[in-house]
Design a protein around this motif. Structure first.
Motif, PDB file in Angstrom:
ATOM      1  N   ASP A   1      66.408  21.592 -17.331  1.00 49.57           N
ATOM      2  CA  ASP A   1      67.562  22.243 -16.696  1.00 49.57           C
ATOM      3  C   ASP A   1      67.200  22.685 -15.280  1.00 49.57           C
ATOM      4  O   ASP A   1      68.015  22.589 -14.354  1.00 49.57           O
ATOM      5  CB  ASP A   1      68.010  23.453 -17.522  1.00 49.57           C
ATOM      6  N   PHE A   2      65.962  23.165 -15.104  1.00 51.89           N
ATOM      7  CA  PHE A   2      65.497  23.567 -13.769  1.00 51.89           C
ATOM      8  C   PHE A   2      65.502  22.374 -12.821  1.00 51.89           C
ATOM      9  O   PHE A   2      65.932  22.487 -11.673  1.00 51.89           O
ATOM     10  CB  PHE A   2      64.081  24.166 -13.858  1.00 51.89           C
ATOM     11  N   GLN A   3      65.064  21.207 -13.297  1.00 49.26           N
ATOM     12  CA  GLN A   3      65.046  20.005 -12.463  1.00 49.26           C
ATOM     13  C   GLN A   3      66.462  19.597 -12.058  1.00 49.26           C
ATOM     14  O   GLN A   3      66.692  19.148 -10.927  1.00 49.26           O
ATOM     15  CB  GLN A   3      64.330  18.849 -13.188  1.00 49.26           C
ATOM     16  N   VAL A   4      67.422  19.738 -12.976  1.00 48.45           N
ATOM     17  CA  VAL A   4      68.823  19.414 -12.671  1.00 48.45           C
ATOM     18  C   VAL A   4      69.335  20.342 -11.570  1.00 48.45           C
ATOM     19  O   VAL A   4      69.983  19.905 -10.610  1.00 48.45           O
ATOM     20  CB  VAL A   4      69.703  19.522 -13.937  1.00 48.45           C
ATOM     21  N   LYS A   5      69.024  21.647 -11.690  1.00 44.48           N
ATOM     22  CA  LYS A   5      69.444  22.622 -10.670  1.00 44.48           C
ATOM     23  C   LYS A   5      68.788  22.305  -9.324  1.00 44.48           C
ATOM     24  O   LYS A   5      69.432  22.379  -8.277  1.00 44.48           O
ATOM     25  CB  LYS A   5      69.070  24.050 -11.085  1.00 44.48           C
ATOM     26  N   LEU A   6      67.504  21.939  -9.354  1.00 41.51           N
ATOM     27  CA  LEU A   6      66.780  21.595  -8.130  1.00 41.51           C
ATOM     28  C   LEU A   6      67.425  20.400  -7.438  1.00 41.51           C
ATOM     29  O   LEU A   6      67.599  20.393  -6.223  1.00 41.51           O
ATOM     30  CB  LEU A   6      65.312  21.311  -8.448  1.00 41.51           C
ATOM     31  N   LYS A   7      67.817  19.377  -8.227  1.00 42.30           N
ATOM     32  CA  LYS A   7      68.468  18.196  -7.645  1.00 42.30           C
ATOM     33  C   LYS A   7      69.790  18.561  -6.983  1.00 42.30           C
ATOM     34  O   LYS A   7      70.119  18.050  -5.910  1.00 42.30           O
ATOM     35  CB  LYS A   7      68.693  17.127  -8.720  1.00 42.30           C
ATOM     36  N   SER A   8      70.558  19.457  -7.618  1.00 40.10           N
ATOM     37  CA  SER A   8      71.835  19.841  -7.007  1.00 40.10           C
ATOM     38  C   SER A   8      71.602  20.657  -5.735  1.00 40.10           C
ATOM     39  O   SER A   8      72.333  20.494  -4.751  1.00 40.10           O
ATOM     40  CB  SER A   8      72.715  20.598  -8.001  1.00 40.10           C
ATOM     41  N   VAL A   9      70.579  21.498  -5.715  1.00 41.89           N
ATOM     42  CA  VAL A   9      70.250  22.257  -4.496  1.00 41.89           C
ATOM     43  C   VAL A   9      69.876  21.299  -3.371  1.00 41.89           C
ATOM     44  O   VAL A   9      70.346  21.430  -2.235  1.00 41.89           O
ATOM     45  CB  VAL A   9      69.102  23.266  -4.769  1.00 41.89           C
ATOM     46  N   ILE A  10      69.046  20.295  -3.687  1.00 39.47           N
ATOM     47  CA  ILE A  10      68.636  19.314  -2.677  1.00 39.47           C
ATOM     48  C   ILE A  10      69.841  18.546  -2.149  1.00 39.47           C
ATOM     49  O   ILE A  10      69.983  18.315  -0.948  1.00 39.47           O
ATOM     50  CB  ILE A  10      67.566  18.358  -3.255  1.00 39.47           C
ATOM     51  N   LYS A  11      70.758  18.169  -3.038  1.00 35.85           N
ATOM     52  CA  LYS A  11      71.963  17.444  -2.619  1.00 35.85           C
ATOM     53  C   LYS A  11      72.799  18.298  -1.669  1.00 35.85           C
ATOM     54  O   LYS A  11      73.268  17.822  -0.635  1.00 35.85           O
ATOM     55  CB  LYS A  11      72.793  17.048  -3.840  1.00 35.85           C
ATOM     56  N   PHE A  12      72.983  19.586  -1.997  1.00 39.51           N
ATOM     57  CA  PHE A  12      73.750  20.484  -1.125  1.00 39.51           C
ATOM     58  C   PHE A  12      73.087  20.605   0.247  1.00 39.51           C
ATOM     59  O   PHE A  12      73.761  20.575   1.283  1.00 39.51           O
ATOM     60  CB  PHE A  12      73.893  21.866  -1.749  1.00 39.51           C
ATOM     61  N   LEU A  13      71.760  20.736   0.264  1.00 41.45           N
ATOM     62  CA  LEU A  13      71.044  20.872   1.538  1.00 41.45           C
ATOM     63  C   LEU A  13      71.150  19.593   2.360  1.00 41.45           C
ATOM     64  O   LEU A  13      71.302  19.649   3.583  1.00 41.45           O
ATOM     65  CB  LEU A  13      69.572  21.221   1.284  1.00 41.45           C
ATOM     66  N   GLN A  14      71.109  18.434   1.704  1.00 43.09           N
ATOM     67  CA  GLN A  14      71.240  17.167   2.424  1.00 43.09           C
ATOM     68  C   GLN A  14      72.635  17.020   3.014  1.00 43.09           C
ATOM     69  O   GLN A  14      72.809  16.388   4.053  1.00 43.09           O
ATOM     70  CB  GLN A  14      70.948  15.994   1.492  1.00 43.09           C
ATOM     71  N   ASP A  15      73.639  17.598   2.346  1.00 45.48           N
ATOM     72  CA  ASP A  15      75.007  17.545   2.867  1.00 45.48           C
ATOM     73  C   ASP A  15      75.223  18.531   4.000  1.00 45.48           C
ATOM     74  O   ASP A  15      76.299  18.584   4.588  1.00 45.48           O
ATOM     75  CB  ASP A  15      76.018  17.839   1.750  1.00 45.48           C
ATOM     76  N   GLY A  16      74.212  19.359   4.301  1.00 44.92           N
ATOM     77  CA  GLY A  16      74.316  20.306   5.414  1.00 44.92           C
ATOM     78  C   GLY A  16      74.885  21.650   5.024  1.00 44.92           C
ATOM     79  O   GLY A  16      75.324  22.404   5.891  1.00 44.92           O
ATOM     80  N   ASP A  17      74.914  21.974   3.739  1.00 42.99           N
ATOM     81  CA  ASP A  17      75.455  23.257   3.289  1.00 42.99           C
ATOM     82  C   ASP A  17      74.331  24.238   2.979  1.00 42.99           C
ATOM     83  O   ASP A  17      73.247  23.839   2.561  1.00 42.99           O
ATOM     84  CB  ASP A  17      76.303  23.062   2.021  1.00 42.99           C
ATOM     85  N   LYS A  18      74.619  25.524   3.189  1.00 41.11           N
ATOM     86  CA  LYS A  18      73.677  26.561   2.766  1.00 41.11           C
ATOM     87  C   LYS A  18      73.795  26.701   1.250  1.00 41.11           C
ATOM     88  O   LYS A  18      74.844  26.426   0.680  1.00 41.11           O
ATOM     89  CB  LYS A  18      74.020  27.906   3.399  1.00 41.11           C
ATOM     90  N   VAL A  19      72.716  27.151   0.618  1.00 37.76           N
ATOM     91  CA  VAL A  19      72.728  27.301  -0.835  1.00 37.76           C
ATOM     92  C   VAL A  19      72.281  28.712  -1.191  1.00 37.76           C
ATOM     93  O   VAL A  19      71.233  29.179  -0.737  1.00 37.76           O
ATOM     94  CB  VAL A  19      71.800  26.277  -1.526  1.00 37.76           C
ATOM     95  N   LYS A  20      73.090  29.375  -2.004  1.00 41.32           N
ATOM     96  CA  LYS A  20      72.741  30.691  -2.534  1.00 41.32           C
ATOM     97  C   LYS A  20      72.299  30.472  -3.975  1.00 41.32           C
ATOM     98  O   LYS A  20      73.082  30.028  -4.811  1.00 41.32           O
ATOM     99  CB  LYS A  20      73.970  31.603  -2.485  1.00 41.32           C
TER     100      LYS A  20
END
Length: 171
Positions: free
Chosen positions: A98-117
């Motif tokens: 589950d942690f890896q899934v969350k990490l992948k979504s964080v990376i995707k958001f950062l690649q799209d140029g969005d900040k992540v909380k």
């Protein structure tokens, strides 16, 4: 930036500095003479610097000028990028997959140029082990270090530990 220029009869100054179509200065002259010169060329007299002493007027095609201004503004709006704040929530006892899934979504958001909380929610007595949540957030920050940097380090706010990641500038 919405600017309305004074045009032809809307100009209220007695004397104006006149600039020709090709950018040549015609000098300071009476407003009637300046209007007459613009009419002879079938163009408009536009006050481009009303605060100057005397005001600066340019002989130009006002309709074409406004059209080009609107095109420039539209192009500037098209190139703007709105940064969104995406949120990812976890619990301190998250499983590794589950942690890896969350990490992948964080990376995707950062690649799209969005900040992540990223927030870790503590329930019940989990709050006594706040260091586990901090380790989890730091582990996530290390995993996403290639794509983003920590803008705000992990900090406990009530029953949530929050960290904000910002995307790295693309080169």
């Amino acid at each position: 930036m919405k600017e309305d220029f004074q045009v032809n009869d809307g100009i209220r100054a007695r004397e104006v500095r006149v600039i020709d179509v090709d950018g040549a200065q015609l000098g300071i002259m009476n407003i009637r003479d300046a209007r007459r010169i613009a009419e002879e060329k079938n163009l408009d007299l536009v006050n481009v610097a009303p605060t100057a002493k005397p005001p600066v007027c340019r002989i130009m095609d006002y309709g074409k000028f406004k059209y080009e201004q609107s095109k420039k503004e539209k192009e500037a709006r098209k190139n703007q990028r709105v940064t969104l704040l995406k949120e990812v929530r976890m619990t301190p006892n998250i499983e590794d997959h589950d942690f890896q899934v969350k990490l992948k979504s964080v990376i995707k958001f950062l690649q799209d140029g969005d900040k992540v909380k990223v927030s870790v929610r503590f329930r019940g007595r989990e709050i006594t082990h706040a260091s586990l949540g901090q380790q989890l957030l730091l582990k996530l920050a290390d995993g996403a270090a290639e794509y983003g940097a920590v803008e705000r380090p992990p900090r406990l706010e009530g029953r949530h530990m929050i960290m904000i990641l910002t995307p790295k500038a693309s080169s």
